[in-house]
Design a protein around this motif. Structure first.
Motif, PDB file in Angstrom:
ATOM      1  N   GLY A   1      13.513  83.818  12.190  1.00 59.11           N
ATOM      2  CA  GLY A   1      14.255  84.425  13.292  1.00 59.11           C
ATOM      3  C   GLY A   1      15.662  84.798  12.886  1.00 59.11           C
ATOM      4  N   LEU A   2      16.317  83.917  12.129  1.00 59.66           N
ATOM      5  CA  LEU A   2      17.677  84.193  11.664  1.00 59.66           C
ATOM      6  C   LEU A   2      17.714  85.387  10.724  1.00 59.66           C
ATOM      7  CD1 LEU A   2      18.933  80.541  11.017  1.00 59.66           C
ATOM      8  CD2 LEU A   2      19.654  82.081  12.846  1.00 59.66           C
ATOM      9  N   ARG A   3      16.617  85.592   9.996  1.00 62.66           N
ATOM     10  CA  ARG A   3      16.533  86.736   9.080  1.00 62.66           C
ATOM     11  C   ARG A   3      16.013  88.002   9.773  1.00 62.66           C
ATOM     12  NH1 ARG A   3      13.853  84.323   3.535  1.00 62.66           N
ATOM     13  NH2 ARG A   3      15.334  82.632   3.195  1.00 62.66           N
ATOM     14  N   LYS A   4      15.792  87.896  11.074  1.00 67.71           N
ATOM     15  CA  LYS A   4      15.249  89.014  11.862  1.00 67.71           C
ATOM     16  C   LYS A   4      13.850  89.411  11.382  1.00 67.71           C
ATOM     17  CE  LYS A   4      19.177  89.799  14.164  1.00 67.71           C
ATOM     18  NZ  LYS A   4      19.850  88.509  13.977  1.00 67.71           N
TER      19      LYS A   4
ATOM     20  N   SER B   1       8.489  91.583   8.698  1.00 64.96           N
ATOM     21  CA  SER B   1       7.345  91.228   9.532  1.00 64.96           C
ATOM     22  C   SER B   1       6.288  90.580   8.640  1.00 64.96           C
ATOM     23  CB  SER B   1       6.763  92.469  10.212  1.00 64.96           C
ATOM     24  OG  SER B   1       5.675  92.123  11.041  1.00 64.96           O
ATOM     25  N   ILE B   2       5.731  89.457   9.076  1.00 64.25           N
ATOM     26  CA  ILE B   2       4.727  88.750   8.282  1.00 64.25           C
ATOM     27  C   ILE B   2       3.374  89.429   8.458  1.00 64.25           C
ATOM     28  CG2 ILE B   2       3.533  86.549   7.975  1.00 64.25           C
ATOM     29  CD1 ILE B   2       6.432  86.531   7.028  1.00 64.25           C
TER      30      ILE B   2
ATOM     31  N   ALA C   1      10.731  81.041  16.075  1.00 61.93           N
ATOM     32  CA  ALA C   1      11.175  82.317  15.508  1.00 61.93           C
ATOM     33  C   ALA C   1      11.832  83.169  16.588  1.00 61.93           C
ATOM     34  CB  ALA C   1       9.997  83.059  14.887  1.00 61.93           C
ATOM     35  N   ILE C   2      11.222  83.226  17.768  1.00 60.67           N
ATOM     36  CA  ILE C   2      11.791  83.995  18.890  1.00 60.67           C
ATOM     37  C   ILE C   2      13.108  83.378  19.344  1.00 60.67           C
ATOM     38  CG2 ILE C   2      11.424  84.655  21.297  1.00 60.67           C
ATOM     39  CD1 ILE C   2       8.373  84.726  20.618  1.00 60.67           C
ATOM     40  N   PHE C   3      13.133  82.045  19.449  1.00 60.82           N
ATOM     41  CA  PHE C   3      14.327  81.327  19.897  1.00 60.82           C
ATOM     42  C   PHE C   3      15.516  81.597  18.979  1.00 60.82           C
ATOM     43  CE2 PHE C   3      16.962  77.451  19.779  1.00 60.82           C
ATOM     44  CZ  PHE C   3      17.350  77.396  21.110  1.00 60.82           C
ATOM     45  N   SER C   4      15.296  81.484  17.665  1.00 58.73           N
ATOM     46  CA  SER C   4      16.408  81.678  16.733  1.00 58.73           C
ATOM     47  C   SER C   4      16.826  83.138  16.637  1.00 58.73           C
ATOM     48  CB  SER C   4      16.048  81.148  15.341  1.00 58.73           C
ATOM     49  OG  SER C   4      15.028  81.924  14.761  1.00 58.73           O
ATOM     50  N   LEU C   5      15.869  84.048  16.855  1.00 66.28           N
ATOM     51  CA  LEU C   5      16.186  85.464  16.859  1.00 66.28           C
ATOM     52  C   LEU C   5      17.168  85.788  17.987  1.00 66.28           C
ATOM     53  CD1 LEU C   5      15.456  88.211  15.543  1.00 66.28           C
ATOM     54  CD2 LEU C   5      13.657  88.433  17.249  1.00 66.28           C
TER      55      LEU C   5
END
Length: 196
Positions: free
Chosen positions: A20-23, A113-114, A163-167
């Motif tokens: 998330g931090l890395r977008k 994107s994974i 991931a959403i939270f940290s984004l």
């Protein structure tokens, strides 16, 4: 069972936060694959543990279960120290080893994107704790299917939601602490099994 599922997947929370931090996005399908691999490896570990338990006394099973969980917990905690050392260059042939050492590097093509392929590699890296947790559940005769389902569920939740939270909230410090909490919880669950 619940604590094994939670402790086995807190690493996923740390990785989700890092992405998330890395977008970097973890779409629904890749996240589902990661969770399915967590479920599957937990089942494999559970079946193996259950099979071994028929050859050993209950006390020996408790000792093995505790040893496995505490060892994984110590390993998870020690990885933070080793990851701070300068990383050696690893070739593309060693990409699985690279992701195992640092799951945040699974976005191999830097697409933010994974992909499905990357999710399989990331799923392997993140599911090793689930294998140990499932083994511990199986050798102590806990419900393997329930433990594996809980592991898969928390894998999906921890990876995707974090991931959403940290984004949205840039929760970097929480990501750093998730690995520490995971290691400590695994040790505590292991110790609790031997004293209960």
């Amino acid at each position: 069972m619940l604590w094994i599922g939670v402790a086995s997947n807190l690493d996923n929370a740390g990785v989700g936060i890092a992405y998330g931090l890395r977008k970097t996005r973890i779409p629904l399908t890749p996240n589902s694959i990661i969770a399915l691999m967590g479920f599957s490896l937990s089942c494999v570990g559970g079946i193996l543990g259950n099979w071994i338990s028929f050859c050993l006394t209950p006390f020996t099973c408790q000792i093995i279960s505790t040893t496995v969980l505490v060892s994984i917990g110590v390993y998870v905690l020690s990885q933070q120290y080793f990851n701070k050392k300068p990383k050696e260059h690893l070739s593309e042939d060693n990409l699985i080893l690279r992701v195992l050492r640092n799951p945040e590097e699974a976005d191999l093509d830097n697409s933010k994107s994974i992909s499905l392929f990357e999710s399989v590699i990331l799923g392997i890296a993140l599911s090793l704790n689930n294998l140990a947790g499932g083994f511990s559940a199986g050798i102590t005769h806990l419900n393997i299917l329930m433990t594996s389902s809980i592991s898969g569920f928390f894998s999906f939740i921890c990876t995707g939601l974090c991931a959403i939270f940290s984004l949205k909230f840039a929760a970097g410090r929480l990501g750093e602490k998730a690995t520490t909490i995971s290691g400590i919880l695994l040790i505590l669950v292991g110790v609790r099994q031997i004293i209960s």
